[in-house]
Write a protein that holds these residues in place. Structure first.
Motif, PDB file in Angstrom:
ATOM      1  N   SER A 210       0.833  -1.077   0.050  1.00  0.00           N
ATOM      2  CA  SER A 210      -0.020  -0.099  -0.027  1.00  0.00           C
ATOM      3  C   SER A 210       0.883   1.378   0.032  1.00  0.00           C
ATOM      4  N   ARG A 211       1.832   1.237   0.697  1.00  0.00           N
ATOM      5  CA  ARG A 211       2.828   2.422   0.852  1.00  0.00           C
ATOM      6  C   ARG A 211       3.404   2.641  -0.507  1.00  0.00           C
ATOM      7  N   GLU A 212       3.884   1.382  -1.114  1.00  0.00           N
ATOM      8  CA  GLU A 212       4.603   1.628  -2.370  1.00  0.00           C
ATOM      9  C   GLU A 212       3.547   2.440  -3.394  1.00  0.00           C
ATOM     10  N   LEU A 213       2.542   1.728  -3.689  1.00  0.00           N
ATOM     11  CA  LEU A 213       1.248   2.347  -4.595  1.00  0.00           C
ATOM     12  C   LEU A 213       1.052   3.715  -4.364  1.00  0.00           C
ATOM     13  N   ALA A 214       1.053   3.933  -2.991  1.00  0.00           N
ATOM     14  CA  ALA A 214       0.546   5.409  -2.516  1.00  0.00           C
ATOM     15  C   ALA A 214       1.607   6.462  -2.982  1.00  0.00           C
ATOM     16  N   ARG A 215       2.820   5.739  -2.806  1.00  0.00           N
ATOM     17  CA  ARG A 215       3.958   6.795  -3.028  1.00  0.00           C
ATOM     18  C   ARG A 215       4.018   6.947  -4.782  1.00  0.00           C
TER      19      ARG A 215
END
Length: 111
Positions: A63-68
Protein backbone atom coordinates in the motif's frame (compact mmCIF):
# COMPACT_ATOMS: atom_id res chain seq x y z
CA UNK A 1 -16.15 1.19 -4.84
CA UNK A 2 -14.44 3.65 -2.54
CA UNK A 3 -15.68 7.19 -2.12
CA UNK A 4 -14.07 10.39 -0.94
CA UNK A 5 -14.83 11.25 2.70
CA UNK A 6 -13.80 14.89 2.65
CA UNK A 7 -12.09 17.70 0.82
CA UNK A 8 -9.47 20.14 2.13
CA UNK A 9 -9.49 23.39 0.15
CA UNK A 10 -5.94 24.74 -0.14
CA UNK A 11 -6.94 28.20 -1.30
CA UNK A 12 -9.87 30.52 -0.72
CA UNK A 13 -11.18 30.06 -4.25
CA UNK A 14 -11.22 26.29 -3.94
CA UNK A 15 -9.07 25.82 -7.04
CA UNK A 16 -6.66 23.43 -5.35
CA UNK A 17 -7.97 20.64 -3.17
CA UNK A 18 -6.81 17.55 -1.30
CA UNK A 19 -9.31 14.69 -1.27
CA UNK A 20 -9.39 12.61 1.90
CA UNK A 21 -10.37 9.03 2.72
CA UNK A 22 -10.52 8.07 6.40
CA UNK A 23 -10.86 4.61 7.96
CA UNK A 24 -11.37 3.93 11.65
CA UNK A 25 -10.03 0.39 11.82
CA UNK A 26 -8.77 -1.80 14.63
CA UNK A 27 -5.03 -1.55 15.29
CA UNK A 28 -4.40 -5.14 14.17
CA UNK A 29 -6.07 -4.55 10.79
CA UNK A 30 -3.86 -3.43 7.88
CA UNK A 31 -4.88 -1.30 4.91
CA UNK A 32 -3.97 -3.35 1.85
CA UNK A 33 -3.30 -2.30 -1.75
CA UNK A 34 -6.86 -3.11 -2.88
CA UNK A 35 -8.22 -0.34 -0.63
CA UNK A 36 -5.64 2.12 -1.94
CA UNK A 37 -6.50 1.17 -5.54
CA UNK A 38 -10.17 1.86 -4.77
CA UNK A 39 -9.21 5.26 -3.38
CA UNK A 40 -7.17 5.97 -6.52
CA UNK A 41 -10.31 5.16 -8.53
CA UNK A 42 -12.37 7.55 -6.40
CA UNK A 43 -9.73 10.26 -6.94
CA UNK A 44 -9.87 9.61 -10.67
CA UNK A 45 -13.68 9.93 -10.63
CA UNK A 46 -13.47 13.45 -9.17
CA UNK A 47 -10.43 14.37 -11.31
CA UNK A 48 -8.31 14.92 -8.19
CA UNK A 49 -4.56 15.38 -8.31
CA UNK A 50 -3.96 15.16 -4.55
CA UNK A 51 -5.13 12.65 -1.98
CA UNK A 52 -4.62 11.75 1.66
CA UNK A 53 -5.59 8.43 3.22
CA UNK A 54 -5.89 8.42 7.01
CA UNK A 55 -6.40 5.35 9.18
CA UNK A 56 -6.29 4.45 12.84
CA UNK A 57 -4.54 1.20 11.87
CA UNK A 58 -1.51 0.71 9.59
CA UNK A 59 -0.60 0.26 5.92
CA UNK A 60 1.00 -2.73 4.22
CA UNK A 61 4.29 -2.18 2.41
CA UNK A 62 2.49 -2.73 -0.92
CA UNK A 63 0.00 0.00 0.00
CA UNK A 64 2.81 2.38 0.89
CA UNK A 65 4.58 1.76 -2.43
CA UNK A 66 1.38 2.18 -4.44
CA UNK A 67 0.53 5.43 -2.64
CA UNK A 68 4.07 6.74 -3.12
CA UNK A 69 3.87 6.18 -6.88
CA UNK A 70 0.50 7.97 -7.04
CA UNK A 71 1.53 10.83 -4.72
CA UNK A 72 -1.02 9.95 -2.07
CA UNK A 73 -0.12 10.88 1.50
CA UNK A 74 -0.69 8.11 4.05
CA UNK A 75 -1.22 8.75 7.77
CA UNK A 76 -1.35 5.67 9.96
CA UNK A 77 -2.59 5.48 13.54
CA UNK A 78 0.77 6.28 15.14
CA UNK A 79 1.42 9.33 12.96
CA UNK A 80 -2.19 10.47 13.37
CA UNK A 81 -1.90 10.25 17.17
CA UNK A 82 1.38 12.17 17.11
CA UNK A 83 -0.09 14.94 14.99
CA UNK A 84 -3.14 15.12 17.25
CA UNK A 85 -0.90 15.53 20.30
CA UNK A 86 1.21 18.19 18.53
CA UNK A 87 -1.95 20.13 17.60
CA UNK A 88 -3.65 19.54 20.99
CA UNK A 89 -6.62 17.89 19.29
CA UNK A 90 -8.52 15.30 21.31
CA UNK A 91 -6.00 15.38 24.17
CA UNK A 92 -5.93 16.90 27.66
CA UNK A 93 -2.74 17.92 29.46
CA UNK A 94 -2.06 15.46 32.26
CA UNK A 95 1.10 16.73 33.92
CA UNK A 96 3.66 19.39 33.08
CA UNK A 97 7.21 19.96 34.26
CA UNK A 98 9.32 23.07 34.56
CA UNK A 99 13.01 22.57 33.88
CA UNK A 100 15.51 25.19 35.01
CA UNK A 101 19.10 25.84 34.09
CA UNK A 102 21.71 28.08 35.64
CA UNK A 103 21.84 31.55 34.12
CA UNK A 104 25.58 32.09 33.62
CA UNK A 105 25.07 35.79 32.85
CA UNK A 106 23.70 36.35 36.35
CA UNK A 107 27.02 35.31 37.87
CA UNK A 108 29.33 37.22 35.51
CA UNK A 109 31.43 40.03 36.90
CA UNK A 110 30.07 43.40 35.78
CA UNK A 111 33.30 45.47 36.11
Amino acid sequence: MSTVDGVIREDTLGLDAIYVQAKKWAVERTVGPRVIREFIGALHDVEATKGAFITTSSFSSESRELARRRRIVLLDGLELAGRMVDASVGVTPFRSYELKRIDEDYFEDSD
